[in-house]
Motif scaffolding. Structure first.
Motif, short mmCIF file in Angstrom:
data_model
loop_
_atom_site.label_atom_id
_atom_site.label_comp_id
_atom_site.label_asym_id
_atom_site.label_seq_id
_atom_site.Cartn_x
_atom_site.Cartn_y
_atom_site.Cartn_z
N HIS A 195 -19.90 -109.17 -35.52
CA HIS A 195 -18.69 -108.36 -35.27
C HIS A 195 -18.05 -109.00 -34.04
CE1 HIS A 195 -16.55 -104.47 -35.86
NE2 HIS A 195 -16.27 -104.58 -34.56
N VAL A 196 -16.73 -108.94 -33.95
CA VAL A 196 -16.02 -109.55 -32.81
C VAL A 196 -15.06 -108.55 -32.22
CG1 VAL A 196 -14.45 -111.38 -32.07
CG2 VAL A 196 -16.20 -111.88 -33.80
N HIS A 197 -15.10 -108.39 -30.89
CA HIS A 197 -14.05 -107.70 -30.15
C HIS A 197 -13.15 -108.77 -29.54
CE1 HIS A 197 -15.56 -103.33 -29.38
NE2 HIS A 197 -15.41 -103.62 -30.66
N LEU A 198 -11.87 -108.67 -29.83
CA LEU A 198 -10.92 -109.70 -29.42
C LEU A 198 -9.96 -109.14 -28.39
CD1 LEU A 198 -10.40 -112.68 -30.44
CD2 LEU A 198 -8.48 -111.72 -31.73
N LYS A 199 -10.04 -109.65 -27.19
CA LYS A 199 -9.02 -109.37 -26.18
C LYS A 199 -8.79 -110.65 -25.39
CE LYS A 199 -11.06 -105.93 -23.89
NZ LYS A 199 -12.49 -105.69 -24.25
N ASP A 200 -7.62 -110.76 -24.80
CA ASP A 200 -7.32 -111.93 -23.98
C ASP A 200 -7.61 -111.57 -22.52
OD1 ASP A 200 -6.50 -114.55 -23.48
OD2 ASP A 200 -4.80 -114.38 -24.85
N TYR A 201 -7.61 -112.58 -21.66
CA TYR A 201 -7.94 -112.40 -20.24
C TYR A 201 -6.85 -113.03 -19.39
CZ TYR A 201 -10.54 -112.79 -15.85
OH TYR A 201 -10.94 -112.71 -14.54
N GLY A 202 -6.48 -112.34 -18.32
CA GLY A 202 -5.39 -112.79 -17.47
C GLY A 202 -5.75 -113.88 -16.49
N PRO A 214 -2.84 -108.60 -23.88
CA PRO A 214 -2.71 -108.68 -25.33
C PRO A 214 -3.04 -110.08 -25.83
CG PRO A 214 -0.83 -107.53 -24.38
CD PRO A 214 -1.60 -108.12 -23.23
N ILE A 215 -3.49 -110.17 -27.07
CA ILE A 215 -3.90 -111.46 -27.63
C ILE A 215 -2.73 -112.45 -27.56
CG2 ILE A 215 -4.89 -112.61 -29.63
CD1 ILE A 215 -6.57 -110.33 -28.36
N TRP A 237 -15.65 -107.98 -39.29
CA TRP A 237 -14.42 -107.47 -38.71
C TRP A 237 -14.12 -108.14 -37.38
CZ3 TRP A 237 -10.88 -104.45 -40.99
CH2 TRP A 237 -11.26 -103.76 -42.15
N VAL A 238 -12.84 -108.30 -37.10
CA VAL A 238 -12.34 -108.69 -35.78
C VAL A 238 -11.54 -107.51 -35.27
CG1 VAL A 238 -10.84 -110.25 -34.50
CG2 VAL A 238 -12.22 -111.14 -36.40
N THR A 239 -12.02 -106.89 -34.18
CA THR A 239 -11.37 -105.71 -33.64
C THR A 239 -10.62 -106.05 -32.36
OG1 THR A 239 -13.01 -104.20 -34.58
CG2 THR A 239 -11.72 -103.39 -32.73
N VAL A 240 -9.31 -105.91 -32.39
CA VAL A 240 -8.46 -106.13 -31.22
C VAL A 240 -8.56 -104.92 -30.30
CG1 VAL A 240 -6.07 -106.47 -30.45
CG2 VAL A 240 -6.89 -107.57 -32.56
N ASP A 261 1.43 -109.36 -33.71
CA ASP A 261 2.43 -110.39 -33.99
C ASP A 261 1.90 -111.79 -33.67
OD1 ASP A 261 4.15 -108.42 -34.81
OD2 ASP A 261 5.38 -108.44 -32.99
N TYR A 262 1.15 -111.91 -32.57
CA TYR A 262 0.55 -113.21 -32.24
C TYR A 262 -0.42 -113.64 -33.34
CZ TYR A 262 -2.34 -116.79 -30.19
OH TYR A 262 -3.03 -117.96 -29.99
N LEU A 263 -1.29 -112.72 -33.77
CA LEU A 263 -2.28 -113.06 -34.79
C LEU A 263 -1.62 -113.37 -36.12
CD1 LEU A 263 -5.05 -110.48 -33.90
CD2 LEU A 263 -5.12 -112.95 -33.53
N ALA A 264 -0.54 -112.66 -36.43
CA ALA A 264 0.19 -112.96 -37.67
C ALA A 264 0.73 -114.39 -37.64
CB ALA A 264 1.32 -111.96 -37.87
#
Length: 278
Positions: A195-202, A214-215, A237-240, A261-264
C-alpha cells in the motif's frame, strides 16, 4: 498498468466533524476511493450516525482504515489491540480491504534494541491477524514523530517482522521529512510494498501542511516513485494525502484537486478516474 488512486480524509481534519466534507470533496475530485482513520469512524457513529450511509451518499468506497497505536517497545499493546479490533471490524463491514498500522510516539525515547522491535512487531502481527480474520490485509506505515519514523527505524522493524504478515505501506512525504530518501527507500523495499501513501514534501520549509505539499508541488521525484511501482507491476492502492492544519494555504478540496490534476498529467490513461469527478 492501471493505478487505483484513493485519497485520505486527514487533509480535512482528524475528527468526525469534517467527515462529510472530506468524503464529499474526495468524491467530487474523481478519486477512486476513500481512506480514513479508524477512530474517526468510531467517533462519527457515536451519536447514531452511519458512516456507511455517508459513503453511499457520495457513492465512494472505503478501501482502508488507519490504525494508530500508543504502546511503546516497553509497554503493553492490549488497549491498542482492543481498539484495532473494533476499528477493523467496522471497516471490514463497509468493504475496506487494508489496515494501515502505525507505531506509538517517540517523544519519550526511541526503540534501540532488537527485543524492543520484536515486541512492536509481535503486537502489530496480532493486529494483522485480526485483519485477516476480517478479510483485510495489513501493512506497516512509518509516520513522523513515531517510533517507526527514520530509515534506521524501518530497517530495524522489518528485521524483526514477518513481512508476509506485515508488508510495507511507505509514505513518501513522511520518509522525506525524516531526512531520508523516499525513492531509495521504496526501491530497497519494493518487494514488500502492499500500500502507498503519497504526499509531496516542501524540502524543509513550512508549507501550512506541517512541511508537506500537494503532489507535484514539492521536492520528491514522483516520476521515479511511479517507475518503481511500474517495475513491480504494483496492483495495490495509492492513497494521496496531506496533513491538514488551520494554517493550510488553501481549502482541502482544492489541495486534493491539485494532486489529482498533477497525477492525471503524469499518469494519463493509467488511471481511470471516477466519473463523479469534474
Amino acid at each position: 498498468m492501471q493505478y487505483r488512486i484513493a485519497h485520505s480524509g486527514i487533509t480535512w481534519g482528524y475528527d468526525a466533524s469534517t467527515a462529510e466534507a472530506a468524503v464529499r470533496d474526495v468524491a467530487a475530485c474523481g478519486y477512486n476511493a476513500y481512506e480514513t482513520i479508524g477512530g474517526v469512524i468510531e467517533a462519527y457513529e457515536q451519536d447514531g450516525a452511519d458512516y456507511a450511509a455517508l459513503l453511499a451518499k457520495y457513492d465512494i468506497p472505503l478501501i482502508g482504515t488507519y490504525v494508530g497505536t500508543g504502546f511503546r517497545h516497553d509497554s503493553s499493546p492490549a488497549e491498542d489491540i482492543k481498539n484495532a479490533h473494533n476499528w477493523i471490524r467496522r471497516a471490514s463491514e463497509m468493504g475496506a480491504t487494508t489496515v494501515l498500522i502505525a507505531a506509538g510516539s517517540r517523544k519519550d525515547g526511541i526503540c534501540d534494541t532488537a527485543a524492543g522491535w520484536r515486541h512492536i512487531a509481535d503486537a502489530f502481527a496480532e493486529i494483522a491477524r485480526i485483519g485477516l480474520d476480517h478479510g483485510m490485509q495489513s501493512a506497516v506505515h512509518p509516520h513522523t514523530g513515531t517510533l517507526l519514523e527514520t530509515r534506521t527505524d524501518i530497517d530495524n522493524f522489518f528485521d524483526a517482522a514477518d513481512t508476509d504478515l506485515l508488508p510495507f505501506a511507505p509514505d513518501t512525504g513522511q520518509i522525506a521529512k525524516a531526512g531520508d530518501d523516499a525513492v531509495a527507500t521504496l526501491e530497497d523495499y519494493k518487494s514488500i510494498i502492499a500500500h502507498v501513501h503519497l504526499k509531496d514534501y516542501g524540502g524543509g520549509r513550512e508549507t501550512g501542511y506541517v512541511g508537506y505539499e500537494p503532489i507535484g508541488s514539492g521536492v520528491i521525484d514522483m516520476p521515479a516513485i511511479f517507475a518503481i511501482l511500474e517495475d513491480i507491476d504494483y496492483k495495490g492502492w495509492v492513497t494521496v494525502e496531506l496533513d491538514g492544519t488551520p494554517e493550510a494555504p488553501r481549502p482541502p478540496g482544492e489541495a486534493a484537486r491539485m494532486s489529482r490534476d498533477y497525477l492525471a498529467g503524469l499518469l494519463g490513461d493509467q488511471v481511470a478516474w471516477s466519473e463523479r469527478g469534474g
